[in-house]
Design a protein around this motif. Structure first.
Motif, PDB file in Angstrom:
ATOM      1  N   ALA A  67     118.114  72.059  45.020  1.00 41.67           N
ATOM      2  CA  ALA A  67     117.909  71.005  46.010  1.00 41.67           C
ATOM      3  C   ALA A  67     118.823  71.252  47.208  1.00 41.67           C
ATOM      4  O   ALA A  67     119.858  71.922  47.073  1.00 41.67           O
ATOM      5  CB  ALA A  67     118.231  69.638  45.398  1.00 41.67           C
ATOM      6  N   ASP A  68     118.419  70.740  48.351  1.00 39.96           N
ATOM      7  CA  ASP A  68     119.290  70.780  49.534  1.00 39.96           C
ATOM      8  C   ASP A  68     120.215  69.578  49.464  1.00 39.96           C
ATOM      9  O   ASP A  68     119.759  68.434  49.479  1.00 39.96           O
ATOM     10  CB  ASP A  68     118.451  70.741  50.817  1.00 39.96           C
ATOM     11  CG  ASP A  68     117.709  72.060  51.007  1.00 39.96           C
ATOM     12  OD1 ASP A  68     118.286  73.113  50.703  1.00 39.96           O
ATOM     13  OD2 ASP A  68     116.534  72.019  51.424  1.00 39.96           O
ATOM     14  N   ILE A  69     121.502  69.860  49.344  1.00 40.50           N
ATOM     15  CA  ILE A  69     122.478  68.772  49.222  1.00 40.50           C
ATOM     16  C   ILE A  69     123.538  68.968  50.303  1.00 40.50           C
ATOM     17  O   ILE A  69     124.188  70.018  50.342  1.00 40.50           O
ATOM     18  CB  ILE A  69     123.123  68.769  47.808  1.00 40.50           C
ATOM     19  CG1 ILE A  69     122.039  68.606  46.733  1.00 40.50           C
ATOM     20  CG2 ILE A  69     124.181  67.667  47.685  1.00 40.50           C
ATOM     21  CD1 ILE A  69     122.515  68.881  45.323  1.00 40.50           C
ATOM     22  N   ASN A  70     123.686  67.989  51.170  1.00 42.84           N
ATOM     23  CA  ASN A  70     124.624  68.078  52.302  1.00 42.84           C
ATOM     24  C   ASN A  70     124.452  69.381  53.083  1.00 42.84           C
ATOM     25  O   ASN A  70     125.431  70.079  53.364  1.00 42.84           O
ATOM     26  CB  ASN A  70     126.079  67.947  51.820  1.00 42.84           C
ATOM     27  CG  ASN A  70     126.318  66.633  51.116  1.00 42.84           C
ATOM     28  OD1 ASN A  70     125.706  65.626  51.485  1.00 42.84           O
ATOM     29  ND2 ASN A  70     127.172  66.641  50.110  1.00 42.84           N
ATOM     30  N   GLY A  71     123.188  69.724  53.352  1.00 44.52           N
ATOM     31  CA  GLY A  71     122.904  70.894  54.184  1.00 44.52           C
ATOM     32  C   GLY A  71     123.000  72.226  53.471  1.00 44.52           C
ATOM     33  O   GLY A  71     122.836  73.275  54.104  1.00 44.52           O
TER      34      GLY A  71
END
Ligand SMILES: Cc1cc2nc3c(=O)[nH]c(=O)nc-3n(C[C@H](O)[C@H](O)[C@H](O)COP(=O)(O)OP(=O)(O)OC[C@H]3O[C@@H](n4cnc5c(N)ncnc54)[C@H](O)[C@@H]3O)c2cc1C
Length: 224
Positions: free
Chosen positions: A38-42
């Motif tokens: 997943a994309d988490i904080n960029g």
């Protein structure tokens, strides 16, 4: 491929059982893991998780510890049913060999996950002993299931042990390392499967080698 979260259950403090669904039946060998991203904080973050049930069509289960300040596990704990997550095909060599031999599964904490998948399959042909170590009684994940299997099958022995037992606990205490002899019960033609954090896996492997077991008899999966 995307997996959809169907439901989850909190099964111990900080530990959650997740049920996901895939668009097509998921093929895997019990013991394998999926990689979720997943994309988490960029940042794109990927983590591996052992599948916690035997193959079951489009459904698969995971058993996860919420690592405080972890990059990924808190994200999974924030998912609601219906949400989707990117995943890759199951992988891994921590699986049951052919032919199977008398087996000892040794897990600590969420290291129990692949054994929940492997146990019903292994028990069809060989005796299995499960040595399971956790801190507190409330962390004996899937305890009721394992106790039921033990009642139903003379081929299965369930050996739970607690490092922080409460006063009412009358069972085993201490680390899994202290109970290897009981699990082995004088047998030699065995295969060992170890799963959990590196410190336990390395320590148990070394103890088994000291007892004279061959490295080919020992398979392991490390979570860190
Ligand atoms: C093949 C494989 C299968 C795995 N299967 C599972 C599984 O079924 N269930 C599961 O909860 N984790 C599993 N893990 C660990 C998982 O991939 C992540 O490392 C974990 O969720 C922590 O990720 P994070 O981004 O939240 O923490 P990070 O930001 O990556 O922090 C890492 C910290 O978390 C600790 N850590 C890693 N895993 C655990 C854990 N299970 N319990 C407590 N502390 C941990 C590490 O020692 C390290 O200190 C597996 C790892 C591998 C390599």
């Amino acid at each position: 491929m995307k997996a959809t979260l169907v439901e989850f259950m909190d099964i111990a403090p900080g530990v959650r059982h997740f049920v996901f669904q895939t668009p097509a039946p998921l093929k895997f060998a019990p013991g394998q893991f999926v990689s979720l991203s997943a994309d988490i904080n960029g940042k794109n973050v990927t983590r591996a998780y052992s599948i916690a049930n035997p193959p079951d069509g489009n459904r698969f289960d995971l058993c996860l510890n919420r690592v405080e300040d972890g990059a990924f596990s808190p994200y999974l704990f924030s998912m609601d049913p219906g949400a989707t997550i990117e995943m890759r095909e199951p992988l891994g060599t921590f699986t049951l060999p052919e032919p199977l031999r008398d087996s000892i599964f040794i897990a600590t904490g969420t290291g129990i996950a692949p054994f929940r998948a492997m146990l019903p399959v292994a028990l069809r042909s060989v005796p299995v002993t499960l040595l399971f170590g956790v801190r507190y009684e409330s962390h004996l994940l899937y305890r009721i299931e394992f106790e039921e299997i033990e009642r139903a099958s003379s081929q299965f022995r369930f050996l739970p042990t607690l490092t922080q037992p409460n006063a009412a606990w009358t069972g085993r205490s201490g680390r899994v390392q202290n109970h290897l002899k009981e699990a082995i019960a004088g047998r030699t033609g065995l295969d060992f499967y170890l799963c959990g954090m590196r410190a336990m896996v390395d320590d148990v492997r070394a103890l088994l080698k000291d007892m004279g077991f061959d490295r080919k008899q020992i398979r392991s999966e490390k979570y860190d």
